[in-house]
Design a protein around this motif. Structure first.
Motif, short mmCIF file in Angstrom:
data_model
loop_
_atom_site.label_atom_id
_atom_site.label_comp_id
_atom_site.label_asym_id
_atom_site.label_seq_id
_atom_site.Cartn_x
_atom_site.Cartn_y
_atom_site.Cartn_z
N CYS A 87 -2.85 -10.84 7.13
CA CYS A 87 -1.74 -10.31 6.35
C CYS A 87 -2.11 -10.29 4.86
O CYS A 87 -2.76 -11.23 4.40
CB CYS A 87 -0.49 -11.18 6.55
SG CYS A 87 1.07 -10.40 6.01
N CYS A 88 -1.78 -9.27 4.08
CA CYS A 88 -0.85 -8.21 4.39
C CYS A 88 -1.36 -6.85 3.89
O CYS A 88 -0.62 -5.88 3.89
CB CYS A 88 0.49 -8.49 3.73
SG CYS A 88 1.20 -10.12 4.11
N ASN A 106 -2.83 -8.48 -7.24
CA ASN A 106 -1.64 -9.13 -7.78
C ASN A 106 -0.48 -9.08 -6.79
O ASN A 106 0.23 -10.07 -6.59
CB ASN A 106 -1.24 -8.48 -9.11
CG ASN A 106 -2.27 -8.69 -10.19
OD1 ASN A 106 -3.11 -9.58 -10.11
ND2 ASN A 106 -2.24 -7.85 -11.23
N ALA A 107 -0.29 -7.92 -6.17
CA ALA A 107 0.78 -7.78 -5.19
C ALA A 107 0.53 -8.68 -3.98
O ALA A 107 1.46 -9.31 -3.45
CB ALA A 107 0.92 -6.33 -4.75
N GLN A 108 -0.72 -8.75 -3.54
CA GLN A 108 -1.04 -9.60 -2.39
C GLN A 108 -0.89 -11.08 -2.74
O GLN A 108 -0.47 -11.88 -1.91
CB GLN A 108 -2.45 -9.33 -1.88
CG GLN A 108 -2.84 -10.17 -0.66
CD GLN A 108 -1.88 -9.99 0.50
OE1 GLN A 108 -1.54 -8.86 0.86
NE2 GLN A 108 -1.45 -11.10 1.11
N THR A 109 -1.23 -11.46 -3.95
CA THR A 109 -1.08 -12.85 -4.38
C THR A 109 0.39 -13.27 -4.28
O THR A 109 0.71 -14.38 -3.85
CB THR A 109 -1.60 -13.04 -5.81
OG1 THR A 109 -3.01 -12.77 -5.82
CG2 THR A 109 -1.37 -14.47 -6.29
N ASN A 155 8.76 -7.77 2.23
CA ASN A 155 8.61 -8.80 1.21
C ASN A 155 8.04 -10.05 1.88
O ASN A 155 7.73 -10.04 3.08
CB ASN A 155 9.93 -9.08 0.48
CG ASN A 155 11.03 -9.60 1.42
OD1 ASN A 155 10.77 -10.27 2.41
ND2 ASN A 155 12.28 -9.28 1.10
N GLY A 156 7.91 -11.13 1.12
CA GLY A 156 7.27 -12.32 1.67
C GLY A 156 8.00 -12.92 2.85
O GLY A 156 7.38 -13.23 3.87
N LEU A 180 2.65 -12.02 -2.22
CA LEU A 180 2.95 -12.18 -0.80
C LEU A 180 2.32 -13.45 -0.24
O LEU A 180 2.94 -14.20 0.53
CB LEU A 180 2.44 -10.96 -0.02
CG LEU A 180 3.24 -9.67 -0.18
CD1 LEU A 180 2.49 -8.50 0.43
CD2 LEU A 180 4.62 -9.80 0.46
N THR A 181 1.08 -13.72 -0.63
CA THR A 181 0.38 -14.92 -0.15
C THR A 181 1.14 -16.18 -0.56
O THR A 181 1.34 -17.09 0.26
CB THR A 181 -1.05 -14.95 -0.69
OG1 THR A 181 -1.77 -13.82 -0.20
CG2 THR A 181 -1.77 -16.22 -0.27
#
Length: 523
Positions: free
Chosen positions: A233-234, A240-243, A207-208, A245-246
């Motif tokens: 990363c990542c 959407n999932a990367q946003t 997770n983040g 985390l970002t």
């Protein structure tokens, strides 16, 4: 037939042959993101599939991928950092504990990726992204490199064997150092791959906050050994999932430890810019269904067609401000006849997919260091446009026609004096052919066919004046914006006089904005 009927008939015939007229103006004073390049991976031993071809076929495959005159001219290679046992990972066995001295194993081959990297380098590739799908199993909560699991020691995850965060960072750094010994400088280093997805092959979750734990450890390790590499990363499964985390990484204050954010395009495509000061790459996508044949540029709009990929790249670069776009694998035994190949080998004969030529339209004419420029359009219809200023001074303009009829496109420029132009087209029946262009009155004009992509290459010179004017020093300088050319994203116009009150004129569509007593800018 009467006179009126004849006139109507002739008018109807003429209307069928008159193309739509579209004018796009390229503004070299309005700039956006810098481009790092376009590329792909040959992970999981697929590099050996090219290495094992007969010499002539091997060269043909490499030319398809990297040659800037006969192929796609790709500029980024993504390598997998193995995490399995002997022959895959540089640390196939546990040293016993996180603090114990590891036994690294290096065969100077890395499942063919060393050789393939050297071949890419011989074509001029200088950007190499190394990315692990997982940490070695003995470093994870599930004791297995596959089936997800977490790195021992990250927030919320403990293991009886201890905290493996530092050992994992050391493992990644050692991989980069092994490649340096082989003459390959890894420029970008990742730490996760699709960490939102549990796969039956190499995979690891995060997770983040857990990602921040790893980022901070790896960042300090890289700095302590003086390694010249940007962290990434990542590589989440989709935008959407990367946003998510970002946003978590930025909120935790770890953004400055990274060089780039990376995302795949499977679960969701790049759609809008991420809120980060770092560059963003789309690092993996492919059509994983269907077969290689039929091999179409455009027929029905299917996911694997060339025009579909021209549009995929456009959306990532223009709508989401990506600085790089990478495909999945270019060629390999796993691919066989599936639609995910950029190049298929039938027997020993390489065959380029139409997707490859979509990449060529971008990579051949949008080179590393190119800057995206502003565009304005009279009426777009079924046409999409983008433009870039390359390091060699050329301006490339991409026109994608998704409609069923041709359009006459006029390319005008603002802040650039056009001397001559050329164009190439990809369409059904033409992989990568020259297209007739006329230059008149400072504009380049060509007919862009239906369901095609055309790249215009403009040669000339920047005609924007010196943004700072003449003079300067304590006696005052020229007003900063009087050249009336500079738009948002251009170099900041400056005044050197404390008493300067600001500029007074800007190009049409821009407003002169005074930032302080020393400089102002057309925005």
């Amino acid at each position: 037939m009467g006179f009126l009927q004849t006139a109507v008939f002739l008018l109807a015939c003429v209307s069928r042959t008159v193309y739509a007229q579209v004018t796009v103006t390229i503004n070299v004073g309005q700039t956006f993101q810098t481009i790092d390049g376009f590329g792909f991976s040959q992970a999981f031993g697929r590099a050996n599939d090219i290495k094992g071809l007969p010499a002539a076929s091997q060269k043909q495959a490499l030319d398809f991928l990297f040659n800037t005159t006969s192929g796609a001219g790709m500029t980024i290679l993504r390598n997998r950092i193995g995490s399995g046992g002997s022959g895959d990972s540089i640390e196939p066995k546990s040293p016993g504990s996180p603090s114990a001295t590891p036994t690294y194993v290096w065969d100077d081959n890395d499942t063919g990726q060393v050789w393939f990297s050297q071949q890419a380098q011989s074509y001029g590739v200088t950007t190499f992204y190394a990315d692990p799908w997982s940490a070695p199993g003995f470093m994870k909560t599930n004791g297995n490199e596959a089936n997800g699991g977490y790195l021992c020691g990250v927030t919320g995850e403990t293991c009886s064997s201890g905290d493996w965060r530092q050992a994992y960072a050391n493992f990644l750094v050692q991989y980069v150092e092994f490649y340096a010994q082989a003459g390959i400088q890894i420029t970008h280093l990742g730490m996760f791959n699709e960490p939102d997805f549990t796969a039956t092959y190499s995979s690891m979750l995060t997770n983040g906050q857990q990602a921040v734990d790893v980022i901070k450890t790896l960042s300090s390790t890289v700095k302590s050994v003086g390694l010249n590499v940007q962290l990434a990363c990542c590589d989440a499964t989709g935008w959407n999932a990367q946003t998510t985390l970002t946003n978590a990484i930025v909120a935790a204050g770890a953004e400055s430890d990274l060089g780039i954010f990376t995302s795949h395009g499977y679960s969701s495509a790049p759609s809008m810019p991420m809120k980060t000061t770092r560059r963003v790459w789309q690092t993996e996508n492919a059509d994983l269904s269907g077969s290689f044949s039929p091999n179409n540029w455009f027929s029905s709009g299917a996911a694997g067609e060339g025009l579909s990929w021209a549009n995929n790249i456009y959306q990532a670069i223009v709508s989401a401000n990506c600085s790089a776009y990478l495909y999945w694998e270019a060629l390999g035994g796993e691919i066989g006849t599936t639609n995910s190949a950029l190049v298929l080998v039938s027997g020993t004969t390489p065959q380029a997919s139409k997707r490859l030529w979509a990449f060529a339209q971008w990579s051949r004419f949008v080179r590393p260091g190119a800057v995206r420029l502003g565009t304005s359009i009279t009426t777009s219809g079924n046409l999409k446009f983008s433009a870039f200023k390359n390091p060699d001074g050329t301006v490339s303009v991409q026109a994608i026609n998704t409609g069923s009829s041709a359009s006459t496109v006029n390319v005008a420029t603002s802040g650039f004096t056009l001397n001559n132009a050329s164009a190439v087209v990809s369409q059904q029946g033409t992989d990568f052919g020259s297209l007739s262009v006329t230059v008149n009155g400072g504009q380049a004009t060509a007919s862009v066919p239906a369901h095609s992509m055309v790249t215009f290459v403009l040669n000339g010179s920047v005609s924007i004046g010196n943004p700072g004017g003449s003079g300067g020093g304590s006696n005052g300088g020229s007003p900063a914006c009087t050249t009336a050319q500079w738009g948002q994203g251009a170099r900041v116009s400056q005044s050197y006089s404390k008493g300067f009150t600001g500029c007074t004129t800007c190009a049409t569509g821009f407003t002169c904005t005074v930032s302080n007593a020393y400089y102002s800018q057309c925005l």
